[in-house]
Design an enzyme around this catalytic site. Structure first.
Site, PDB file in Angstrom:
ATOM      1  N   LYS A  86      25.121 -20.205 -13.271  1.00  0.00           N
ATOM      2  CA  LYS A  86      26.528 -20.375 -13.667  1.00  0.00           C
ATOM      3  C   LYS A  86      27.208 -21.204 -12.601  1.00  0.00           C
ATOM      4  CE  LYS A  86      30.386 -17.073 -13.350  1.00  0.00           C
ATOM      5  NZ  LYS A  86      30.830 -15.716 -13.754  1.00  0.00           N
ATOM      6  N   LYS A 109      32.854  -6.264 -16.897  1.00  0.00           N
ATOM      7  CA  LYS A 109      32.986  -5.864 -15.491  1.00  0.00           C
ATOM      8  C   LYS A 109      33.555  -4.459 -15.514  1.00  0.00           C
ATOM      9  CE  LYS A 109      33.573 -10.429 -13.488  1.00  0.00           C
ATOM     10  NZ  LYS A 109      34.545 -11.404 -12.959  1.00  0.00           N
ATOM     11  N   GLU A 160      32.869 -19.711 -19.864  1.00  0.00           N
ATOM     12  CA  GLU A 160      33.532 -18.449 -19.526  1.00  0.00           C
ATOM     13  C   GLU A 160      34.997 -18.686 -19.167  1.00  0.00           C
ATOM     14  OE1 GLU A 160      31.359 -16.271 -16.560  1.00  0.00           O
ATOM     15  OE2 GLU A 160      33.011 -14.887 -16.152  1.00  0.00           O
ATOM     16  N   LYS A 166      30.912 -22.694 -11.238  1.00  0.00           N
ATOM     17  CA  LYS A 166      32.355 -22.566 -11.334  1.00  0.00           C
ATOM     18  C   LYS A 166      32.951 -23.954 -11.546  1.00  0.00           C
ATOM     19  CE  LYS A 166      33.041 -18.142 -10.442  1.00  0.00           C
ATOM     20  NZ  LYS A 166      33.867 -17.256 -11.288  1.00  0.00           N
ATOM     21  N   GLY A 178      30.009  -9.925 -12.178  1.00  0.00           N
ATOM     22  CA  GLY A 178      29.985  -9.440 -10.798  1.00  0.00           C
ATOM     23  C   GLY A 178      31.275  -9.772 -10.096  1.00  0.00           C
ATOM     24  N   SER A 211      25.807 -17.010  -9.685  1.00  0.00           N
ATOM     25  CA  SER A 211      27.099 -17.660  -9.891  1.00  0.00           C
ATOM     26  C   SER A 211      27.380 -18.528  -8.678  1.00  0.00           C
ATOM     27  CB  SER A 211      28.175 -16.576 -10.055  1.00  0.00           C
ATOM     28  OG  SER A 211      29.459 -17.156 -10.046  1.00  0.00           O
ATOM     29  N   ASP A 238      32.114 -21.377 -15.620  1.00  0.00           N
ATOM     30  CA  ASP A 238      33.197 -20.386 -15.568  1.00  0.00           C
ATOM     31  C   ASP A 238      34.430 -21.062 -14.991  1.00  0.00           C
ATOM     32  OD1 ASP A 238      34.881 -18.214 -15.321  1.00  0.00           O
ATOM     33  OD2 ASP A 238      33.579 -17.061 -13.980  1.00  0.00           O
ATOM     34  N   ASP A 253      36.270 -13.110 -19.864  1.00  0.00           N
ATOM     35  CA  ASP A 253      36.157 -12.268 -18.671  1.00  0.00           C
ATOM     36  C   ASP A 253      37.542 -11.665 -18.416  1.00  0.00           C
ATOM     37  OD1 ASP A 253      36.071 -11.279 -16.053  1.00  0.00           O
ATOM     38  OD2 ASP A 253      35.227 -13.063 -15.141  1.00  0.00           O
TER      39      ASP A 253
HETATM   40  O1  OSB Z   1      35.011 -14.848 -12.575  1.00  0.00           O
HETATM   41  O2  OSB Z   1      33.099 -13.967 -12.682  1.00  0.00           O
HETATM   42  C1  OSB Z   1      34.098 -14.260 -12.011  1.00  0.00           C
HETATM   43  C2  OSB Z   1      33.545 -13.305  -8.331  1.00  0.00           C
HETATM   44  C3  OSB Z   1      34.793 -12.831  -7.999  1.00  0.00           C
HETATM   45  C4  OSB Z   1      35.800 -12.886  -8.944  1.00  0.00           C
HETATM   46  C5  OSB Z   1      35.546 -13.377 -10.233  1.00  0.00           C
HETATM   47  C6  OSB Z   1      34.284 -13.830 -10.573  1.00  0.00           C
HETATM   48  C7  OSB Z   1      33.279 -13.822  -9.586  1.00  0.00           C
HETATM   49  C8  OSB Z   1      31.915 -14.344  -9.801  1.00  0.00           C
HETATM   50  C9  OSB Z   1      30.832 -13.847  -8.850  1.00  0.00           C
HETATM   51  O3  OSB Z   1      31.643 -15.194 -10.612  1.00  0.00           O
HETATM   52  C10 OSB Z   1      29.750 -13.110  -9.514  1.00  0.00           C
HETATM   53  C11 OSB Z   1      28.881 -12.368  -8.524  1.00  0.00           C
HETATM   54  O4  OSB Z   1      29.276 -11.270  -8.063  1.00  0.00           O
HETATM   55  O5  OSB Z   1      27.800 -12.884  -8.199  1.00  0.00           O
HETATM   56 MG    MG Z   2      34.399 -15.028 -14.596  1.00  0.00          MG
END
Ligand code: OSB
Ligand code: MG
Length: 358
Positions: free
Chosen positions: A149, A250, A201, A151, A278, A123, A176, A226
């Site tokens: 992924k 999660k 996402e 952001k 994660g 991510s 995401d 999510d």
């Molecule tokens: O939206 O998936 C999310 C990390 C912190 C809070 C929200 C998210 C995330 C990540 C990181 O996308 C995923 C990872 O732990 O590698």
């Molecule tokens: Mg997310």
């Protein structure tokens, strides 16, 4: 703990991660759980501060000194508290670690895991420039990550996405939004249909299901939820309303492993694709994610990257490493299958609280 690299999302920029570790002492064993709440109420209403309050004032007093035959038996004690899923998950997951050690089995065996390796991806946070993003994707793909992924946020969507897709025409790719958009942005997501994304996402509000259903009906790309899924009830609503074709699991967000198992069963039954999200976990939370992702309905790669993607020095051994086929091995030792290093925990620890006898 200081992150190897800062992590930026539509919710803000993080340079370090605060976390609460729960250690449960039972029958001469120690089980570990991690609370994945953030420092502020940005991803979810829970924070490290609210979790500390709920754990010390309510959850731990409800559990200490009780006799439990198996981890799910703790639910009726924790359920007296409404909400606070991440705080509850830290306690329940620590009990699962204890229980698996007592049974002399890896956690994945108790949960019903069917895989020795789990498929993983990376991510990637918002970058200062499109060029920096393309370079970062290239670096992770070069390390062996087989699913990427990125952001997105308002103003950082189509342009970075087009550039990444052009540079990596075939890499399994997804975005995401962490709830940064509204239903009126549907044309923007229709534009994304041409990039062959695995999914989009959490495009819309963090507490919404209905408008995600309206968006899903207007786009070809799968919507993934999510933030909106806090338990089995939300997952059922999302599935029955066709609000998504994919769910990001999660374990903290849904309140612990028992709830995660219930959602897993629903997805298996309903044919909804599932993957493990994660929260920039330490080894304790990452180990749980890896054991959980070994279950059959986890059909897509998780946001479970190798230890070195997050930490120069984690609080347990051995580190999780990326295999050449973009997988991570499920630990085979008993319980979580990791050794928490007390000296490293002490190095980062700012506060400690104990209840009952060890
Ligand atoms: O939206 O998936 C999310 C990390 C912190 C809070 C929200 C998210 C995330 C990540 C990181 O996308 C995923 C990872 O732990 O590698
Ligand atoms: Mg997310």
């Amino acid at each position: 703990m200081p992150l190897v690299q800062p992590f930026e999302t539509s919710l803000g920029l993080k340079h370090e991660r605060d976390c609460i570790l729960v250690a449960v002492y039972a029958d001469g064993l120690v089980g570990w759980g991690e609370c994945v709440a953030g420092m502020g109420p940005w991803y979810s209403p829970e924070t490290i501060g609210t979790a500390w309050h709920i754990l010390t004032e309510y959850l731990v007093p409800a559990v200490v000194g009780q006799s439990l035959e198996e981890p799910t038996a703790v639910l009726h004690l924790l359920n007296k508290v409404r909400g606070h899923q991440m705080a509850k998950a830290a306690v329940e997951n620590a009990l699962w670690d204890c229980f698996a050690q007592a049974q002399e089995k890896p956690l994945s065996d108790l949960l019903g895991g069917v895989r020795e390796q789990v498929a993983v991806g990376v991510s990637i946070g918002i970058q200062p420039t499109v060029e920096a993003l393309v370079a970062k994707v290239g670096a992770y793909v070069g390390e062996g990550y087989g699913r990427v992924k990125i952001k997105i946020k308002r103003g950082w969507e189509l342009e970075p996405l087009a550039a990444v897709r052009e540079a990596f025409p075939t890499v399994p790719l997804m975005v995401d939004a962490n709830s940064d958009f509204v239903l009126a942005d549907a044309p923007l997501f229709q534009e994304m249909d041409k990039y062959n994304l695995l999914m989009i996402e959490q495009p819309l509000a963090n507490d919404d299901i209905l408008e995600h259903a309206k968006l899903q009906a207007q786009i070809e790309t799968a919507v993934c939820l999510d933030e909106s899924i806090h338990g089995l009830h939300d997952a059922r609503m999302a599935v029955e309303l066709n609000a998504c074709r994919v769910i990001n699991m999660k374990v903290g967000r849904v309140g612990g492993l028992s709830h995660a198992l219930a959602i897993h069963a629903l997805c298996q039954h309903a044919g909804v694709q599932l993957w493990c999200g994660g929260m920039l976990e330490t080894a304790v939370g990452r180990a749980v994610n890896i054991h959980l992702a070994s279950l059959p309905a986890f059909t897509l790669p998780g946001d479970i990257s190798a230890t070195d993607r997050y930490w120069r020095e984690d609080i347990a051994e051995p580190p999780f490493v990326l295999n050449a086929d973009s997988t991570i091995d499920v630990p085979t030792a008993v319980g979580l299958g990791i050794q928490v290093d007390r000296a490293r925990v002490a190095k980062y620890q700012v506060r400690e609280w104990t209840s009952g006898r060890r």
